[in-house]
Motif scaffolding. Structure first.
Motif, PDB file in Angstrom:
ATOM      1  N   ALA A 117      69.537 -72.595 -65.551  1.00  0.00           N
ATOM      2  CA  ALA A 117      68.108 -72.224 -65.229  1.00  0.00           C
ATOM      3  C   ALA A 117      67.061 -71.476 -64.948  1.00  0.00           C
ATOM      4  CB  ALA A 117      67.837 -72.690 -63.864  1.00  0.00           C
ATOM      5  N   VAL A 118      67.526 -70.595 -64.344  1.00  0.00           N
ATOM      6  CA  VAL A 118      67.153 -68.999 -64.725  1.00  0.00           C
ATOM      7  C   VAL A 118      66.300 -68.491 -66.646  1.00  0.00           C
ATOM      8  CG1 VAL A 118      66.194 -66.060 -64.322  1.00  0.00           C
ATOM      9  CG2 VAL A 118      67.623 -68.437 -62.638  1.00  0.00           C
ATOM     10  N   THR A 119      67.549 -68.493 -67.231  1.00  0.00           N
ATOM     11  CA  THR A 119      67.700 -68.363 -68.638  1.00  0.00           C
ATOM     12  C   THR A 119      66.248 -69.532 -69.340  1.00  0.00           C
ATOM     13  OG1 THR A 119      69.614 -69.425 -68.655  1.00  0.00           O
ATOM     14  CG2 THR A 119      69.159 -66.712 -68.711  1.00  0.00           C
ATOM     15  N   ALA A 120      66.313 -70.396 -68.743  1.00  0.00           N
ATOM     16  CA  ALA A 120      65.281 -72.305 -69.774  1.00  0.00           C
ATOM     17  C   ALA A 120      64.299 -71.226 -68.968  1.00  0.00           C
ATOM     18  CB  ALA A 120      66.131 -72.696 -68.468  1.00  0.00           C
ATOM     19  N   LEU A 121      63.958 -71.255 -67.130  1.00  0.00           N
ATOM     20  CA  LEU A 121      62.656 -70.961 -67.761  1.00  0.00           C
ATOM     21  C   LEU A 121      61.849 -69.178 -68.291  1.00  0.00           C
ATOM     22  CD1 LEU A 121      59.832 -71.117 -65.899  1.00  0.00           C
ATOM     23  CD2 LEU A 121      60.715 -69.082 -63.950  1.00  0.00           C
ATOM     24  N   ALA A 122      63.237 -68.576 -68.468  1.00  0.00           N
ATOM     25  CA  ALA A 122      62.370 -66.994 -69.031  1.00  0.00           C
ATOM     26  C   ALA A 122      62.273 -67.458 -70.475  1.00  0.00           C
ATOM     27  CB  ALA A 122      63.633 -65.997 -69.558  1.00  0.00           C
ATOM     28  N   ALA A 123      62.651 -68.494 -71.121  1.00  0.00           N
ATOM     29  CA  ALA A 123      62.876 -69.112 -72.811  1.00  0.00           C
ATOM     30  C   ALA A 123      61.596 -69.454 -72.363  1.00  0.00           C
ATOM     31  CB  ALA A 123      64.161 -69.662 -73.371  1.00  0.00           C
ATOM     32  N   GLU A 124      61.347 -70.559 -71.697  1.00  0.00           N
ATOM     33  CA  GLU A 124      60.467 -71.175 -71.890  1.00  0.00           C
ATOM     34  C   GLU A 124      58.786 -70.601 -71.899  1.00  0.00           C
ATOM     35  OE1 GLU A 124      57.376 -74.578 -68.726  1.00  0.00           O
ATOM     36  OE2 GLU A 124      59.901 -73.850 -68.447  1.00  0.00           O
ATOM     37  N   LEU A 125      58.746 -69.500 -70.968  1.00  0.00           N
ATOM     38  CA  LEU A 125      57.708 -69.069 -70.793  1.00  0.00           C
ATOM     39  C   LEU A 125      57.485 -68.066 -71.995  1.00  0.00           C
ATOM     40  CD1 LEU A 125      57.995 -67.812 -66.824  1.00  0.00           C
ATOM     41  CD2 LEU A 125      56.787 -69.340 -68.020  1.00  0.00           C
ATOM     42  N   THR A 126      58.471 -67.425 -71.781  1.00  0.00           N
ATOM     43  CA  THR A 126      58.246 -66.189 -73.622  1.00  0.00           C
ATOM     44  C   THR A 126      57.622 -67.558 -74.929  1.00  0.00           C
ATOM     45  OG1 THR A 126      60.228 -65.041 -72.865  1.00  0.00           O
ATOM     46  CG2 THR A 126      59.899 -65.364 -75.286  1.00  0.00           C
ATOM     47  N   GLY A 127      58.065 -68.440 -74.792  1.00  0.00           N
ATOM     48  CA  GLY A 127      57.768 -69.199 -75.805  1.00  0.00           C
ATOM     49  C   GLY A 127      56.902 -69.822 -75.409  1.00  0.00           C
TER      50      GLY A 127
END
Length: 240
Positions: free
Chosen positions: A177-187
Motif C-alpha cells: 500500500a505504501v509503494t502504491a501511494l508513492a506511485a500514485e503521488l509520483t504519477g
C-alpha cells in the motif's frame, strides 16, 4: 494566553462543531493548521494537539467531519460507525473536508494564504484526500494514515506538499500500500516525502495506547517524537 474556542460551521450533513485554538495575545493573522482526528472524531486528545500547534506559533482548528454531537469512544458498540459511513462515500468526505477548511480560512486569526492540514489514522487518509482533491493548503502531514485512493478523478498535479509519517509495521498500510501511494503521488506530480519508522505500527502517536499488546498497533515514543519534529520542520518550510 493560548485559548480554545468552539466553532460551529455549515457543510453537507451539518452543522459541524470544531475547536479553534490560538494565542489571544497575537495581533496579526498567523498560519492555520487543520487537524483531522482519528476514527473516534473530535476529542480532548485533538484539542491538546491543537494547543501544541498554537505553541508553535500557528492557529489550530480541530475539524469535525462527522457532524455535531456525532462522536464515539473505544467502548462504543461500534466505534467506527461514522468513519465507515464516510469510507463508503469518499466524495462526501471530500466535501466535508472542504467545509472544515473553509471554516479555518474564515477565522480572523488565520492568514488564509498560509494553511496546512494534519491528520491521524482516518484523519491521515482524510488529509491525503484533501491534497488529492485540490484543497487550498500549502501542505499536509499524515500520521499513520490509510492510503487507498478515493475512487474519483482528481486534479493533477497535486499542489500541496505531502509528508507521510508511517509506522512500518502498520498492518492497515502494508508495504504494498505504501509503494502504491508513492506511485500514485509520483504519477500525479506531487512533491512528497515518506518517513518510515521501524518497529512502529498503527497509532504510534496515540499515547492512550501505551502498553498495547495487539501486534502492529500501539504507541511508540521514538516514532511519536521523530514524526512531530519532522512535521515541525515541514510546516516551517511550507509557511516560509
Amino acid at each position: 494566553m493560548i485559548q480554545r474556542q468552539t466553532i460551529i460551521y455549515d457543510g453537507p450533513g451539518g452543522p459541524f462543531e470544531g475547536i479553534a485554538v490560538a494565542d489571544a495575545d497575537w495581533a496579526d493573522p498567523r498560519p492555520g493548521v487543520l487537524i483531522v482526528p482519528n476514527v473516534l472524531g473530535e476529542k480532548e486528545q485533538d484539542r491538546v494537539t491543537a494547543e501544541r500547534i498554537a505553541a508553535l506559533g500557528y492557529v489550530g482548528l480541530v475539524a469535525d467531519v462527522y457532524g455535531q454531537g456525532k462522536r464515539t469512544t473505544r467502548e462504543s458498540p461500534d466505534p467506527a460507525m461514522y468513519m465507515n459511513a464516510l469510507n463508503a462515500d469518499r466524495p462526501l468526505l471530500r466535501d466535508r473536508l472542504f467545509a472544515s477548511l473553509a471554516a479555518l480560512h474564515a477565522l480572523p486569526q488565520v492568514d488564509a494564504k498560509r494553511t496546512a492540514a494534519i491528520g491521524y489514522c482516518f484523519g491521515g487518509k482524510s488529509v491525503i484526500d484533501l491534497a488529492r482533491a485540490g484543497g487550498d493548503v500549502r501542505g499536509i502531514v499524515a500520521f499513520h494514515g490509510i492510503f487507498d485512493a478515493p475512487g474519483y478523478d482528481y486534479p493533477t498535479p497535486i499542489k500541496p506538499k505531502l509528508l507521510i509519517c508511517h509506522g512500518w509495521d502498520d498492518p492497515l498500510a502494508a508495504p504494498e500500500a505504501v509503494t502504491a501511494l508513492a506511485a500514485e503521488l509520483t504519477g500525479a506530480g506531487a512533491d512528497w516525502q515518506l518517513h518510515g519508522y521501524g518497529g512502529a505500527g498503527h497509532g504510534f502517536t496515540d499515547s492512550s495506547q501505551k502498553g498495547s499488546t495487539r501486534p502492529g498497533f500501539g504507541y511508540n515514543a521514538n516514532a511519536d517524537r521523530r514524526s512531530w519534529a519532522a512535521m515541525t520542520a515541514f510546516l516551517a518550510e511550507v509557511f516560509a
